[in-house]
Design a protein around this motif. Structure first.
Motif, PDB file in Angstrom:
ATOM      1  N   GLY A  13      18.064  35.969  63.047  1.00 14.97           N
ATOM      2  CA  GLY A  13      17.995  37.411  62.900  1.00 14.97           C
ATOM      3  C   GLY A  13      16.889  37.869  61.986  1.00 14.97           C
ATOM      4  N   VAL A  14      15.980  36.987  61.628  1.00 12.75           N
ATOM      5  CA  VAL A  14      14.819  37.377  60.819  1.00 12.75           C
ATOM      6  C   VAL A  14      13.605  36.583  61.263  1.00 12.75           C
ATOM      7  N   ALA A  15      12.448  37.114  60.926  1.00 12.67           N
ATOM      8  CA  ALA A  15      11.210  36.409  61.225  1.00 12.67           C
ATOM      9  C   ALA A  15      11.118  35.157  60.357  1.00 12.67           C
ATOM     10  N   THR A  16      10.472  34.128  60.893  1.00 11.34           N
ATOM     11  CA  THR A  16      10.288  32.890  60.146  1.00 11.34           C
ATOM     12  C   THR A  16       9.022  33.010  59.311  1.00 11.34           C
ATOM     13  N   SER A  17       9.140  32.788  58.039  1.00 11.78           N
ATOM     14  CA  SER A  17       7.929  32.874  57.233  1.00 11.78           C
ATOM     15  C   SER A  17       7.070  31.649  57.503  1.00 11.78           C
TER      16      SER A  17
ATOM     17  N   ARG B 297      11.029  39.512  65.921  1.00  9.66           N
ATOM     18  CA  ARG B 297       9.791  40.253  65.835  1.00  9.66           C
ATOM     19  C   ARG B 297       8.681  39.506  66.545  1.00  9.66           C
TER      20      ARG B 297
END
Lengths: 217, 283, 217
Positions: free
Chosen positions: A127-131, A201
């Motif tokens: 649920g989040v972009a991978t840094s 994203r």
């Protein structure tokens, strides 16, 4: 005449036994000498044709199962490792075990359980972009590697775990990942898209119209 | 508010909604400890203390919206991801409450199921990660041969080069190429004036009254760290935000005031209804 | 009464036996994992007061005396070593591992990504001259081979990677090499000391989208 045959049989048996014992000693020495796991094929090449490598490995494994050092396999490679139950007595902190970020740990387990998996899929699950640094760190640790490209638009790269990953976590194969059968049975390893499109994203993320509209309100 | 949480709670972080001391706001909101909106939703869901398959998605959506609302009220900034999710949940809520329109869009029920699946899957992965990391690990709990003997190599491996080495080498070449040829400035991660103007404009609408300039800086850019880079980042954010407020003041969108040399700068919207002056010294 | 004593005695015996067995396992693991031979005093300290270290070492030594690995002592320090009589078998093939030079790794990566590629092209990409030795080393390792000549003036030789190259790096096909975008996403295009990597944001960077977008321009 009869006496001779009686005498010969044990001699042959003994010779076979000796050869097998020697082969076992050789396998033991080779594995003991190496810090890295050794390919089963390399051991087989050592012993030459017709050797019962599998039987020898099984026997060695059984022999060491109650000792301070165990013979373990990971992804078809064999190695001696200290017994897990001695961990409290041996434990030491090294840079290998230095704290991984939560993002890195989650990413690693998603790759382990869902492989082959693309970055967009990892992001959809978390649920989040991978840094940027996350995959870099896991790859430098030698735990993940790129796999085949997915034959979908954009041909995204997939990620896999390596034999070193199995070795590090003491797993013989991916089937030994904790709880993997239950997760699969529960459908939680399915490729089913959840609300993927909303939370990733990645380039391939197309927001459903309705979401886009309400997001712009 | 002190962190009341033990170090062991990393995997089961309760939401930071805690009753505060008297006179304090009722909620303590900190988004910093969540790994994104789904993680926050999951944490809220765990608080319902029922099986995730029986969770009330409607109640969860309301809880999330209240949480984010509170975060915005207190801290004035919430990452875009969280806001997008809030918008989606508001939409989901409306779909769940209103009669289903005759469209081809998924029903509220289907959307709720998809969200529930997403939560279960993330929870499953977080639990799996915890179990994985709890295993005896090579180099910490289990050890290889400490004094490997110099035996011949069995894998016909002549050189010790990993795929990582190879890819890193190619990456280095690509990077060097970017440096040569037409002048290519390496991306410098500093806060720009354009960013600051967008940020200040977006936040102005939510400002109650005179607000200190440094409240406009994004939390990551406030120089919390001690490293040279953190300080550099904080300086760039402060400088950009200062110039942004001057630009916006010139455009008549806001007022700036300072009560003395080197005193703190305050900013407010021009159309802010007259409020009592800040209880500092007179201008 | 008599029954009780009869029962108690074996229980105690067994406990003592268990403790001794555990101590032996610990000594075994410590000697195995240690990079240097271990002082007898250090082993004694590990086991604590009253342990029969000498007896344990003797027993271990006897146990291993017929195996592929021996327990040996020198100057009061103990270590496992592969059995001397196996030396001829273990040293039959001698291959030396060496690290590949930086120039060689870079050259290999260029051949992998740009094949078929001529030496002049490699040099133009790397920006420095390639010594003949570099290609020789890679060819000797079995990772590259000459391809067709380019039909341009001078008809220069082109270079290709071999199946052994894929094998060594665990790739199924050349198409599975990560693309430049993948490398960038994984952080492999970042200069390590550059400002952007020092600033690598967490996944949960609490920045409005607009800021992030423009920062990456």
């Amino acid at each position: 005449m009869t006496a001779e045959t009686v005498i010969e049989a044990p001699a042959e048996l003994e010779e076979g036994f000796d050869r097998r014992a020697e082969q076992m000693r050789l396998v033991e020495a080779v594995l003991f000498a190496s810090a890295e796991p050794v390919e089963e094929a390399a051991l087989a090449a050592r012993l030459g044709e017709g050797a019962d490598l599998r039987g020898i490995l099984d026997e060695l494994q059984a022999h060491y199962s109650h000792r301070g050092v165990h013979l373990v396999a990971a992804a078809g490679r064999w190695a001696f490792r200290t017994a897990p139950d001695l961990a409290p007595l041996l434990q030491r902190e090294t840079e290998v075990t230095s704290r991984l970020s939560r993002a890195a740990v989650e990413t690693l387990s998603i790759i382990a359980y869902h492989q082959p998996v693309t970055r967009a899929e990892i992001e959809s699950i978390r649920g989040v972009a991978t840094s940027k640094g996350t995959l870099d760190i896991l790859m430098e640790a030698g735990w993940i590697k790129p796999g085949r490209r997915r034959e979908t638009p954009g041909r995204p790269l997939t990620w896999l775990t390596t034999p070193a990953f199995l070795d590090h976590f003491g797993l013989e194969s991916l089937r030994d990942l904790p709880g993997v059968d239950d997760l699969r049975a529960a459908g939680l390893l399915d490729a089913r898209p959840a609300i993927t499109t909303l939370f990733s994203r990645g380039d391939d993320a197309a927001l459903p119209r309705a979401v886009e509209d309400s997001a712009e309100d | 508010m002190a962190d009341a949480r033990g170090p062991d709670d990393e995997w089961s972080a309760a939401p930071a909604l805690e009753p505060a001391a008297e006179g304090e706001p009722a909620l303590l909101v900190d988004l910093g400890e969540f790994e994104g909106p789904i993680d926050l939703l999951l944490t809220l869901a765990r608080d319902q203390k029922v099986d995730l398959t029986r969770i009330s998605i409607l109640a969860l959506a309301e809880q999330y919206l209240a949480f984010v609302e509170e975060a915005r009220r207190l801290r004035l900034e919430v990452a875009a991801d969280y806001l997008v999710t809030a918008a989606w949940l508001a939409y989901l809520k409306s779909r769940l409450l209103l009669p289903t329109p005759e469209t081809e869009e998924p029903t509220g029920e289907e959307l709720a199921q998809a969200l529930a699946f997403q939560l279960q899957r993330l929870e499953a992965m977080q639990n799996a990660a915890a179990r994985l990391m709890a295993r005896p690990r090579l180099g910490r709990d289990i050890f290889p041969r400490g004094a490997p003997e110099d035996l011949p190599v069995f894998e016909r491996r002549v050189t010790e080069v990993t795929l990582y080495d190879l890819l890193r080498a190619y990456g280095d070449i690509k990077r060097r190429q970017q440096k040569t040829g037409p002048l290519h400035l390496p991306p410098v991660d500093l806060f720009t004036i354009e960013d600051a103007i967008r940020r200040v404009e977006a936040m102005l609408g939510r400002l109650p009254d005179w607000t200190r300039l440094d409240r406009f800086l994004p939390p990551d850019w406030r120089g919390g760290g001690t490293s040279r880079e953190d300080k550099l980042k904080a300086r760039s954010a402060l400088a950009a935000t200062f110039v942004a407020t001057l630009e916006l003041a010139k455009a008549g969108q806001l007022e700036v005031r300072q009560d003395g040399t080197f005193g703190p700068l305050y900013v407010r919207r021009t159309d802010t209804p007259a409020a009592p002056p800040i209880p500092d010294k007179e201008p």
